[in-house]
Every structure is written in C-alpha cells, then in structure tokens.
Design a protein around this motif. Structure first.
Motif, mmCIF file in Angstrom:
data_model
loop_
_atom_site.group_PDB
_atom_site.id
_atom_site.type_symbol
_atom_site.label_atom_id
_atom_site.label_comp_id
_atom_site.label_asym_id
_atom_site.label_seq_id
_atom_site.Cartn_x
_atom_site.Cartn_y
_atom_site.Cartn_z
ATOM 1 N N MET A 77 0.836 -1.180 0.000
ATOM 2 C CA MET A 77 0.000 0.000 0.000
ATOM 3 C C MET A 77 0.882 1.244 0.000
ATOM 4 S SD MET A 77 -3.197 -0.883 0.278
ATOM 5 C CE MET A 77 -4.395 -0.320 1.415
ATOM 6 N N LYS A 78 0.492 2.203 -0.799
ATOM 7 C CA LYS A 78 1.230 3.459 -0.891
ATOM 8 C C LYS A 78 0.271 4.611 -0.645
ATOM 9 C CE LYS A 78 5.204 1.850 -2.510
ATOM 10 N NZ LYS A 78 6.537 2.198 -2.096
ATOM 11 N N LEU A 79 0.703 5.576 0.145
ATOM 12 C CA LEU A 79 -0.096 6.756 0.431
ATOM 13 C C LEU A 79 0.080 7.773 -0.692
ATOM 14 C CD1 LEU A 79 -1.892 8.301 2.498
ATOM 15 C CD2 LEU A 79 0.238 9.237 3.423
ATOM 16 N N LEU A 80 -1.035 8.179 -1.318
ATOM 17 C CA LEU A 80 -0.972 9.210 -2.356
ATOM 18 C C LEU A 80 -0.932 10.604 -1.745
ATOM 19 C CD1 LEU A 80 -3.456 8.228 -5.216
ATOM 20 C CD2 LEU A 80 -0.978 8.007 -5.160
ATOM 21 N N CYS A 81 -1.913 10.897 -0.880
ATOM 22 C CA CYS A 81 -2.028 12.213 -0.273
ATOM 23 C C CYS A 81 -3.075 12.151 0.828
ATOM 24 C CB CYS A 81 -2.416 13.267 -1.317
ATOM 25 S SG CYS A 81 -4.043 13.017 -2.081
ATOM 26 N N THR A 82 -3.203 13.219 1.574
ATOM 27 C CA THR A 82 -4.284 13.276 2.552
ATOM 28 C C THR A 82 -5.590 13.502 1.801
ATOM 29 O OG1 THR A 82 -4.207 15.669 2.869
ATOM 30 C CG2 THR A 82 -2.736 14.324 4.260
ATOM 31 N N GLY A 83 -6.705 13.178 2.430
ATOM 32 C CA GLY A 83 -8.000 13.391 1.803
ATOM 33 C C GLY A 83 -8.244 14.852 1.475
ATOM 34 N N ALA A 84 -7.775 15.756 2.329
ATOM 35 C CA ALA A 84 -7.975 17.193 2.123
ATOM 36 C C ALA A 84 -7.216 17.723 0.903
ATOM 37 C CB ALA A 84 -7.554 17.955 3.370
ATOM 38 N N GLU A 85 -6.197 17.000 0.459
ATOM 39 C CA GLU A 85 -5.395 17.446 -0.684
ATOM 40 C C GLU A 85 -6.033 17.101 -2.033
ATOM 41 O OE1 GLU A 85 -0.824 17.448 0.592
ATOM 42 O OE2 GLU A 85 -1.789 15.496 0.884
ATOM 43 N N LEU A 86 -7.197 16.454 -2.015
ATOM 44 C CA LEU A 86 -7.924 16.160 -3.245
ATOM 45 C C LEU A 86 -9.374 16.599 -3.049
ATOM 46 C CD1 LEU A 86 -7.793 14.925 -6.115
ATOM 47 C CD2 LEU A 86 -8.495 12.744 -5.091
ATOM 48 N N ALA A 87 -9.663 17.825 -3.465
ATOM 49 C CA ALA A 87 -10.995 18.399 -3.293
ATOM 50 C C ALA A 87 -12.004 17.713 -4.207
ATOM 51 C CB ALA A 87 -10.958 19.893 -3.592
ATOM 52 N N ASP A 88 -13.283 17.830 -3.862
ATOM 53 C CA ASP A 88 -14.327 17.268 -4.708
ATOM 54 C C ASP A 88 -14.301 17.958 -6.069
ATOM 55 O OD1 ASP A 88 -16.350 15.201 -4.546
ATOM 56 O OD2 ASP A 88 -17.792 16.790 -4.954
ATOM 57 N N ALA A 89 -14.611 17.217 -7.132
ATOM 58 C CA ALA A 89 -14.627 17.707 -8.518
ATOM 59 C C ALA A 89 -13.253 18.215 -8.943
ATOM 60 C CB ALA A 89 -15.691 18.780 -8.715
ATOM 61 N N SER A 90 -12.193 17.569 -8.432
ATOM 62 C CA SER A 90 -10.841 17.949 -8.837
ATOM 63 C C SER A 90 -10.020 16.700 -9.136
ATOM 64 C CB SER A 90 -10.153 18.782 -7.754
ATOM 65 O OG SER A 90 -9.795 17.970 -6.652
ATOM 66 N N SER A 91 -8.837 16.931 -9.714
ATOM 67 C CA SER A 91 -7.943 15.833 -10.073
ATOM 68 C C SER A 91 -6.512 16.207 -9.704
ATOM 69 C CB SER A 91 -8.031 15.541 -11.572
ATOM 70 O OG SER A 91 -7.686 16.693 -12.329
ATOM 71 N N ARG A 92 -5.689 15.168 -9.533
ATOM 72 C CA ARG A 92 -4.260 15.365 -9.251
ATOM 73 C C ARG A 92 -3.478 14.236 -9.888
ATOM 74 N NH1 ARG A 92 -2.211 16.402 -3.364
ATOM 75 N NH2 ARG A 92 -0.324 16.432 -4.599
ATOM 76 N N GLY A 93 -2.267 14.561 -10.284
ATOM 77 C CA GLY A 93 -1.359 13.551 -10.809
ATOM 78 C C GLY A 93 -0.345 13.148 -9.751
ATOM 79 N N PHE A 94 0.126 11.918 -9.842
ATOM 80 C CA PHE A 94 1.097 11.385 -8.883
ATOM 81 C C PHE A 94 2.098 10.507 -9.614
ATOM 82 C CE2 PHE A 94 -2.858 12.051 -6.651
ATOM 83 C CZ PHE A 94 -2.458 12.729 -5.501
ATOM 84 N N ASP A 95 3.307 10.429 -9.071
ATOM 85 C CA ASP A 95 4.317 9.476 -9.526
ATOM 86 C C ASP A 95 4.645 8.603 -8.328
ATOM 87 O OD1 ASP A 95 6.698 8.128 -10.212
ATOM 88 O OD2 ASP A 95 7.247 9.725 -11.606
ATOM 89 N N VAL A 96 4.239 7.349 -8.398
ATOM 90 C CA VAL A 96 4.471 6.412 -7.302
ATOM 91 C C VAL A 96 5.423 5.334 -7.796
ATOM 92 C CG1 VAL A 96 3.406 4.812 -5.673
ATOM 93 C CG2 VAL A 96 2.177 6.888 -6.359
ATOM 94 N N ASP A 97 6.633 5.380 -7.293
ATOM 95 C CA ASP A 97 7.655 4.401 -7.683
ATOM 96 C C ASP A 97 7.792 4.318 -9.206
ATOM 97 O OD1 ASP A 97 8.008 3.893 -4.981
ATOM 98 O OD2 ASP A 97 6.674 2.159 -4.995
ATOM 99 N N GLY A 98 7.749 5.454 -9.877
ATOM 100 C CA GLY A 98 7.919 5.502 -11.331
ATOM 101 C C GLY A 98 6.655 5.247 -12.123
ATOM 102 N N GLN A 99 5.551 4.946 -11.454
ATOM 103 C CA GLN A 99 4.284 4.733 -12.153
ATOM 104 C C GLN A 99 3.455 6.012 -12.068
ATOM 105 O OE1 GLN A 99 2.091 1.234 -10.991
ATOM 106 N NE2 GLN A 99 0.577 1.518 -12.586
ATOM 107 N N LYS A 100 3.050 6.517 -13.226
ATOM 108 C CA LYS A 100 2.256 7.742 -13.297
ATOM 109 C C LYS A 100 0.787 7.415 -13.054
ATOM 110 C CE LYS A 100 5.693 10.309 -14.968
ATOM 111 N NZ LYS A 100 6.468 11.113 -14.092
ATOM 112 N N LEU A 101 0.184 8.113 -12.089
ATOM 113 C CA LEU A 101 -1.208 7.888 -11.721
ATOM 114 C C LEU A 101 -1.978 9.201 -11.746
ATOM 115 C CD1 LEU A 101 -0.653 5.676 -8.536
ATOM 116 C CD2 LEU A 101 -0.910 4.906 -10.898
#
Length: 105
Positions: free
Chosen positions: A1-25
């Motif tokens: 399991m990998k933590l992306l972000c806190t719940g507050a860091e992803l507001a409703d009706a919004s999007s965010r990009g992440f790089d987790v161990d080289g995988q783009k999400l």
C-alpha cells in the motif's frame, strides 16, 4: 500500500497527478468518492493531463485526454468519445481512511 495524499489534498470535482515508484497515476474525487487510474491514454499511451493536475474536461464531469480529446467516465474509466471509444483507463485499486488516500500497486 502506498499513500498518495491526505483526503484534504484532493478536493471534490478535482484531479491530481502522482508518480508512485515511477508509475504515473491520476486521482479524481467526485461526489466524495476517489477514483485512481494509470495516467496513460489507451489510444497513444501518453499522459492525459493538459498541465499538471489538470485531467478533467471544462465541466469537471469527465476525464479528458489532452492529446486528442478522448473523454473517459470518472466512475469506471471507460472511453465514451474519441479514437479509443470502448477502451478503458487502467484502474488502480484504492481506498481512503483517516490518514489519506491509499493505492495498491
């Protein structure tokens, strides 16, 4: 399991990009629920975002590929318009708890 972000860091009706161990999400919150997909268009294999953390169409109701405008349902990643219609984004299993949003890779 990998933590992306806190719940507050992803507001409703919004999007965010992440790089987790080289995988783009990409993660999208809609109506309080979080959806996570591989950041890769099934048509060309390219990233979907217009600019950092911008994955949604102007109405914030669909995920939109910046390269050729394909539109994907937020709830299941299915392409509903564009050259990859009928294909889907790759779903990444996720859950949210008091600590934040977690993915299983």
């Amino acid at each position: 399991m990998k933590l992306l972000c806190t719940g507050a860091e992803l507001a409703d009706a919004s999007s965010r990009g992440f790089d987790v161990d080289g995988q783009k999400l990409l993660a999208v919150r809609r109506n309080g629920r979080v959806y996570v997909y591989e950041n890769r268009c099934p048509h060309r294999g390219v990233g979907l975002e217009w600019k950092p953390d911008q994955f949604l169409d102007p109405s914030n109701s669909l995920i939109q590929c910046a390269t050729h405008g394909a539109l994907f349902l937020i709830e299941d990643g299915e392409c509903v318009a564009g050259p990859c219609a009928g294909q889907s984004l790759t779903t990444i299993p996720c859950h949210e708890d008091d600590q934040g949003i977690w993915v299983t890779l």
